[in-house]
Write a protein that holds these residues in place. Structure first.
Motif, short mmCIF file in Angstrom:
data_model
loop_
_atom_site.label_atom_id
_atom_site.label_comp_id
_atom_site.label_asym_id
_atom_site.label_seq_id
_atom_site.Cartn_x
_atom_site.Cartn_y
_atom_site.Cartn_z
N ASP A 138 9.85 -53.68 -105.51
CA ASP A 138 9.19 -54.94 -105.14
C ASP A 138 8.61 -55.77 -106.11
O ASP A 138 7.78 -55.25 -106.67
N PHE A 139 8.82 -57.40 -105.91
CA PHE A 139 8.42 -57.96 -107.76
C PHE A 139 6.83 -58.15 -107.28
O PHE A 139 6.25 -58.35 -108.18
N ARG A 140 6.92 -58.28 -105.96
CA ARG A 140 4.59 -58.45 -105.85
C ARG A 140 4.04 -57.54 -106.30
O ARG A 140 3.82 -57.95 -107.48
N ARG B 119 5.63 -72.40 -101.59
CA ARG B 119 6.35 -71.40 -101.25
C ARG B 119 6.86 -71.48 -99.73
O ARG B 119 6.85 -72.05 -99.24
N ALA C 139 15.99 -66.87 -101.24
CA ALA C 139 15.63 -65.32 -101.41
C ALA C 139 14.26 -65.05 -101.80
O ALA C 139 12.99 -65.96 -102.08
N GLY C 140 13.84 -64.01 -101.69
CA GLY C 140 11.84 -63.59 -101.42
C GLY C 140 12.13 -63.90 -102.45
O GLY C 140 10.98 -65.04 -102.86
N VAL C 141 12.38 -63.92 -103.58
CA VAL C 141 11.80 -64.43 -104.75
C VAL C 141 12.03 -65.54 -105.41
O VAL C 141 11.28 -66.18 -105.60
N ASN D 228 9.55 -67.43 -103.38
CA ASN D 228 8.44 -67.42 -103.05
C ASN D 228 7.44 -67.29 -104.77
O ASN D 228 6.30 -67.82 -104.88
N SER D 229 8.26 -66.85 -105.62
CA SER D 229 7.66 -66.61 -106.70
C SER D 229 7.70 -67.52 -107.85
O SER D 229 8.50 -67.87 -108.68
N GLY E 190 16.21 -61.84 -104.99
CA GLY E 190 15.78 -61.22 -103.62
C GLY E 190 15.65 -59.84 -104.15
O GLY E 190 15.24 -59.03 -105.50
N ASN E 191 15.37 -59.18 -102.85
CA ASN E 191 15.62 -57.24 -103.00
C ASN E 191 17.09 -57.61 -104.01
O ASN E 191 17.30 -56.35 -105.01
P1 AMP Z 1 14.75 -60.38 -99.92
O1 AMP Z 1 15.86 -59.67 -99.73
O2 AMP Z 1 15.37 -62.25 -99.89
O3 AMP Z 1 14.19 -59.73 -98.66
O4 AMP Z 1 13.06 -60.43 -100.87
C1 AMP Z 1 12.33 -59.08 -100.78
C2 AMP Z 1 11.83 -59.70 -102.39
O5 AMP Z 1 11.26 -60.62 -102.67
C3 AMP Z 1 10.68 -58.25 -102.80
O6 AMP Z 1 11.02 -57.65 -104.08
C4 AMP Z 1 9.29 -59.35 -102.22
O7 AMP Z 1 8.85 -58.38 -103.54
C5 AMP Z 1 9.71 -60.67 -103.26
N1 AMP Z 1 9.19 -61.61 -102.94
C6 AMP Z 1 8.63 -61.71 -101.56
N2 AMP Z 1 7.52 -63.00 -101.99
C7 AMP Z 1 7.30 -62.70 -103.15
C8 AMP Z 1 6.24 -63.32 -103.82
N3 AMP Z 1 6.00 -64.16 -103.61
N4 AMP Z 1 6.22 -63.20 -105.17
C9 AMP Z 1 7.24 -62.12 -105.74
N5 AMP Z 1 7.74 -61.85 -105.15
C10 AMP Z 1 8.17 -62.14 -103.51
#
Ligand code: AMP
Length: 219
Positions: free
Chosen positions: A105-107, A184, A152-154, A157-158, A32-33
Protein backbone atom coordinates in the motif's frame (compact mmCIF):
# COMPACT_ATOMS: atom_id res chain seq x y z
CA UNK A 1 -5.83 -4.70 -22.57
CA UNK A 2 -5.64 -4.82 -18.78
CA UNK A 3 -7.04 -1.62 -17.20
CA UNK A 4 -8.41 -0.98 -20.73
CA UNK A 5 -11.78 0.16 -19.39
CA UNK A 6 -10.06 2.77 -17.24
CA UNK A 7 -7.71 3.95 -20.00
CA UNK A 8 -10.65 4.29 -22.38
CA UNK A 9 -12.78 6.25 -19.90
CA UNK A 10 -9.96 8.59 -18.91
CA UNK A 11 -8.64 9.24 -22.42
CA UNK A 12 -12.18 9.93 -23.71
CA UNK A 13 -12.82 12.28 -20.78
CA UNK A 14 -9.56 14.11 -21.49
CA UNK A 15 -10.63 14.63 -25.12
CA UNK A 16 -14.06 15.87 -23.92
CA UNK A 17 -12.38 18.36 -21.58
CA UNK A 18 -9.67 19.61 -23.94
CA UNK A 19 -11.21 19.13 -27.40
CA UNK A 20 -9.83 16.66 -29.96
CA UNK A 21 -7.12 18.99 -31.28
CA UNK A 22 -5.57 19.80 -27.90
CA UNK A 23 -5.76 16.17 -26.78
CA UNK A 24 -4.41 14.51 -29.91
CA UNK A 25 -1.45 12.90 -28.09
CA UNK A 26 -2.33 11.66 -24.61
CA UNK A 27 -0.53 9.49 -22.07
CA UNK A 28 -2.72 7.98 -19.35
CA UNK A 29 -0.99 6.87 -16.13
CA UNK A 30 -3.30 4.46 -14.28
CA UNK A 31 -1.39 4.17 -10.99
CA UNK A 32 -2.99 2.10 -8.27
CA UNK A 33 -2.40 -1.25 -6.69
CA UNK A 34 -1.97 -2.43 -10.27
CA UNK A 35 -0.42 0.16 -12.57
CA UNK A 36 -0.25 0.66 -16.33
CA UNK A 37 0.31 3.41 -18.86
CA UNK A 38 -1.18 3.89 -22.30
CA UNK A 39 -0.27 6.03 -25.31
CA UNK A 40 -3.40 7.34 -27.05
CA UNK A 41 -3.29 9.09 -30.44
CA UNK A 42 -6.49 10.78 -31.65
CA UNK A 43 -8.56 8.64 -29.29
CA UNK A 44 -6.96 5.35 -30.34
CA UNK A 45 -4.64 3.37 -28.09
CA UNK A 46 -1.22 2.92 -29.71
CA UNK A 47 0.52 1.10 -26.89
CA UNK A 48 -0.03 -0.06 -23.34
CA UNK A 49 2.45 -1.22 -20.71
CA UNK A 50 0.77 -4.50 -19.73
CA UNK A 51 1.14 -7.56 -21.95
CA UNK A 52 -0.16 -11.13 -22.17
CA UNK A 53 -0.66 -10.81 -18.42
CA UNK A 54 -0.80 -7.84 -16.01
CA UNK A 55 2.75 -8.65 -14.85
CA UNK A 56 4.37 -6.51 -17.55
CA UNK A 57 5.14 -2.80 -17.34
CA UNK A 58 6.00 -0.69 -14.29
CA UNK A 59 6.51 -2.22 -10.82
CA UNK A 60 3.23 -2.46 -8.89
CA UNK A 61 1.94 -3.17 -5.40
CA UNK A 62 3.02 -6.83 -5.56
CA UNK A 63 3.97 -7.37 -9.25
CA UNK A 64 7.56 -7.03 -10.44
CA UNK A 65 6.76 -5.32 -13.75
CA UNK A 66 9.22 -5.64 -16.64
CA UNK A 67 12.24 -7.80 -15.81
CA UNK A 68 14.92 -9.63 -17.74
CA UNK A 69 13.39 -13.05 -18.56
CA UNK A 70 16.59 -14.65 -17.26
CA UNK A 71 15.63 -13.51 -13.74
CA UNK A 72 12.91 -16.18 -13.84
CA UNK A 73 15.40 -18.82 -15.00
CA UNK A 74 17.81 -17.77 -12.23
CA UNK A 75 15.09 -17.93 -9.55
CA UNK A 76 13.91 -21.35 -10.73
CA UNK A 77 17.43 -22.81 -10.77
CA UNK A 78 18.63 -21.11 -7.60
CA UNK A 79 15.62 -21.95 -5.40
CA UNK A 80 14.48 -25.09 -7.21
CA UNK A 81 11.13 -23.51 -8.12
CA UNK A 82 8.57 -24.60 -10.68
CA UNK A 83 7.48 -22.06 -13.30
CA UNK A 84 4.19 -21.56 -11.44
CA UNK A 85 5.96 -20.96 -8.11
CA UNK A 86 8.30 -18.48 -9.74
CA UNK A 87 5.45 -16.58 -11.39
CA UNK A 88 3.53 -16.60 -8.14
CA UNK A 89 6.43 -14.75 -6.50
CA UNK A 90 6.74 -12.30 -9.41
CA UNK A 91 2.99 -11.59 -9.30
CA UNK A 92 2.21 -11.65 -5.59
CA UNK A 93 5.38 -11.03 -3.58
CA UNK A 94 7.38 -8.56 -5.66
CA UNK A 95 6.99 -4.92 -6.73
CA UNK A 96 6.96 -2.21 -4.07
CA UNK A 97 6.00 -4.80 -1.43
CA UNK A 98 9.35 -6.57 -1.88
CA UNK A 99 11.37 -3.39 -2.41
CA UNK A 100 9.96 -1.66 0.67
CA UNK A 101 9.74 -4.76 2.87
CA UNK A 102 6.79 -2.98 4.51
CA UNK A 103 3.60 -3.02 2.44
CA UNK A 104 2.06 -3.04 -1.02
CA UNK A 105 0.00 0.00 0.00
CA UNK A 106 1.57 3.26 -1.18
CA UNK A 107 0.16 5.14 1.83
CA UNK A 108 2.09 2.90 4.25
CA UNK A 109 5.23 3.17 2.11
CA UNK A 110 5.02 6.99 1.92
CA UNK A 111 4.53 7.22 5.70
CA UNK A 112 7.52 4.95 6.41
CA UNK A 113 9.70 6.77 3.84
CA UNK A 114 8.88 10.09 5.52
CA UNK A 115 9.96 8.54 8.83
CA UNK A 116 13.36 7.72 7.30
CA UNK A 117 12.90 4.13 6.07
CA UNK A 118 15.40 3.94 3.20
CA UNK A 119 13.94 0.80 1.60
CA UNK A 120 10.57 2.56 1.37
CA UNK A 121 12.25 5.62 -0.20
CA UNK A 122 13.93 3.28 -2.71
CA UNK A 123 10.58 1.62 -3.55
CA UNK A 124 8.94 5.01 -4.23
CA UNK A 125 11.95 6.27 -6.24
CA UNK A 126 12.06 3.07 -8.33
CA UNK A 127 8.32 3.32 -9.06
CA UNK A 128 8.59 6.98 -10.13
CA UNK A 129 11.68 6.19 -12.23
CA UNK A 130 9.95 3.40 -14.17
CA UNK A 131 6.79 5.48 -14.78
CA UNK A 132 9.03 8.32 -16.01
CA UNK A 133 10.74 5.93 -18.46
CA UNK A 134 7.37 4.91 -19.93
CA UNK A 135 6.35 8.57 -20.28
CA UNK A 136 9.56 9.25 -22.25
CA UNK A 137 9.05 6.18 -24.39
CA UNK A 138 5.38 6.91 -25.12
CA UNK A 139 6.11 10.56 -25.92
CA UNK A 140 8.36 9.19 -28.66
CA UNK A 141 5.66 6.75 -29.82
CA UNK A 142 3.17 9.64 -30.07
CA UNK A 143 5.63 12.07 -31.72
CA UNK A 144 5.21 14.56 -28.85
CA UNK A 145 2.73 15.05 -26.05
CA UNK A 146 -0.35 17.24 -25.48
CA UNK A 147 -1.77 15.82 -22.25
CA UNK A 148 -0.47 13.70 -19.40
CA UNK A 149 -3.21 12.26 -17.21
CA UNK A 150 -2.99 10.69 -13.74
CA UNK A 151 -5.70 8.36 -12.50
CA UNK A 152 -6.50 5.52 -10.00
CA UNK A 153 -5.65 5.33 -6.28
CA UNK A 154 -2.08 6.62 -6.38
CA UNK A 155 -2.49 8.82 -9.48
CA UNK A 156 -5.58 10.57 -8.10
CA UNK A 157 -4.41 10.95 -4.50
CA UNK A 158 -0.65 11.13 -4.16
CA UNK A 159 0.65 14.64 -4.86
CA UNK A 160 4.18 13.58 -3.89
CA UNK A 161 4.23 10.67 -6.34
CA UNK A 162 2.86 12.88 -9.16
CA UNK A 163 5.54 15.47 -8.36
CA UNK A 164 8.40 12.97 -8.35
CA UNK A 165 7.24 11.43 -11.63
CA UNK A 166 7.09 14.85 -13.31
CA UNK A 167 10.35 16.09 -11.80
CA UNK A 168 12.98 16.44 -14.52
CA UNK A 169 10.44 16.21 -17.37
CA UNK A 170 10.44 19.97 -18.00
CA UNK A 171 12.44 19.28 -21.16
CA UNK A 172 9.33 17.52 -22.53
CA UNK A 173 7.24 20.62 -21.71
CA UNK A 174 5.81 19.16 -18.48
CA UNK A 175 5.64 21.76 -15.71
CA UNK A 176 3.65 21.08 -12.55
CA UNK A 177 2.21 23.82 -10.31
CA UNK A 178 2.91 22.67 -6.70
CA UNK A 179 -0.22 24.42 -5.39
CA UNK A 180 -2.56 22.94 -8.02
CA UNK A 181 -0.91 19.56 -7.50
CA UNK A 182 -2.27 19.46 -3.94
CA UNK A 183 -5.62 18.30 -5.39
CA UNK A 184 -6.99 14.86 -4.40
CA UNK A 185 -9.54 12.68 -6.14
CA UNK A 186 -11.02 15.43 -8.29
CA UNK A 187 -10.81 16.43 -11.93
CA UNK A 188 -8.16 19.14 -12.09
CA UNK A 189 -5.37 20.60 -14.20
CA UNK A 190 -2.15 20.50 -12.16
CA UNK A 191 0.25 22.04 -14.70
CA UNK A 192 1.28 25.70 -14.90
CA UNK A 193 -0.37 27.93 -17.53
CA UNK A 194 2.90 28.03 -19.51
CA UNK A 195 3.39 24.24 -19.43
CA UNK A 196 3.36 22.97 -23.04
CA UNK A 197 1.80 19.71 -21.85
CA UNK A 198 -1.47 19.96 -19.92
CA UNK A 199 -1.20 17.69 -16.89
CA UNK A 200 -4.50 16.41 -15.51
CA UNK A 201 -5.84 14.41 -12.62
CA UNK A 202 -8.96 12.65 -13.93
CA UNK A 203 -10.66 10.16 -11.58
CA UNK A 204 -11.38 6.94 -13.39
CA UNK A 205 -14.90 5.52 -13.64
CA UNK A 206 -14.71 1.97 -14.92
CA UNK A 207 -18.23 1.18 -13.66
CA UNK A 208 -19.77 3.94 -15.81
CA UNK A 209 -17.80 2.77 -18.87
CA UNK A 210 -19.00 -0.83 -18.34
CA UNK A 211 -22.61 0.37 -17.90
CA UNK A 212 -22.41 2.46 -21.08
CA UNK A 213 -20.90 -0.45 -23.06
CA UNK A 214 -23.59 -2.80 -21.72
CA UNK A 215 -26.33 -0.32 -22.65
CA UNK A 216 -24.85 0.03 -26.17
CA UNK A 217 -24.73 -3.78 -26.59
CA UNK A 218 -28.34 -4.15 -25.43
CA UNK A 219 -29.73 -1.61 -27.95
P1 AMP B 1 -6.52 1.33 -6.72
O1 AMP B 1 -5.90 0.02 -7.13
O2 AMP B 1 -6.74 2.26 -7.88
O3 AMP B 1 -7.75 1.17 -5.86
O4 AMP B 1 -5.43 2.08 -5.81
C1 AMP B 1 -5.04 1.54 -4.59
C2 AMP B 1 -3.71 2.16 -4.20
O5 AMP B 1 -3.87 3.60 -4.11
C3 AMP B 1 -3.21 1.68 -2.84
O6 AMP B 1 -1.84 1.30 -2.92
C4 AMP B 1 -3.35 2.93 -1.98
O7 AMP B 1 -2.38 3.01 -1.03
C5 AMP B 1 -3.15 4.03 -2.99
N1 AMP B 1 -3.63 5.30 -2.44
C6 AMP B 1 -4.88 5.65 -2.12
N2 AMP B 1 -4.89 6.89 -1.55
C7 AMP B 1 -3.59 7.31 -1.50
C8 AMP B 1 -2.92 8.49 -1.02
N3 AMP B 1 -3.58 9.49 -0.46
N4 AMP B 1 -1.58 8.55 -1.14
C9 AMP B 1 -0.88 7.53 -1.69
N5 AMP B 1 -1.45 6.42 -2.16
C10 AMP B 1 -2.77 6.30 -2.07
Amino acid sequence: GFHGTSHRFVSKRCIELMGAEKASRVIVCHLGNGSSLSAVKDGKCQDTSMGLSPLAGVPMGTRAGDIDTCVAQYMMNHDNLTADECLNILNKKSGVLALSGVSSDFRDIETAANEGNEDCRLALDKFAYEVKKYIGSYTTVLGGLDCLVFTAGVGENSATMRASICEGLEYLGIKIDPEKNKTRGEEAIISTPDSKVTVWVIPTNEELMIAQDTAALCK
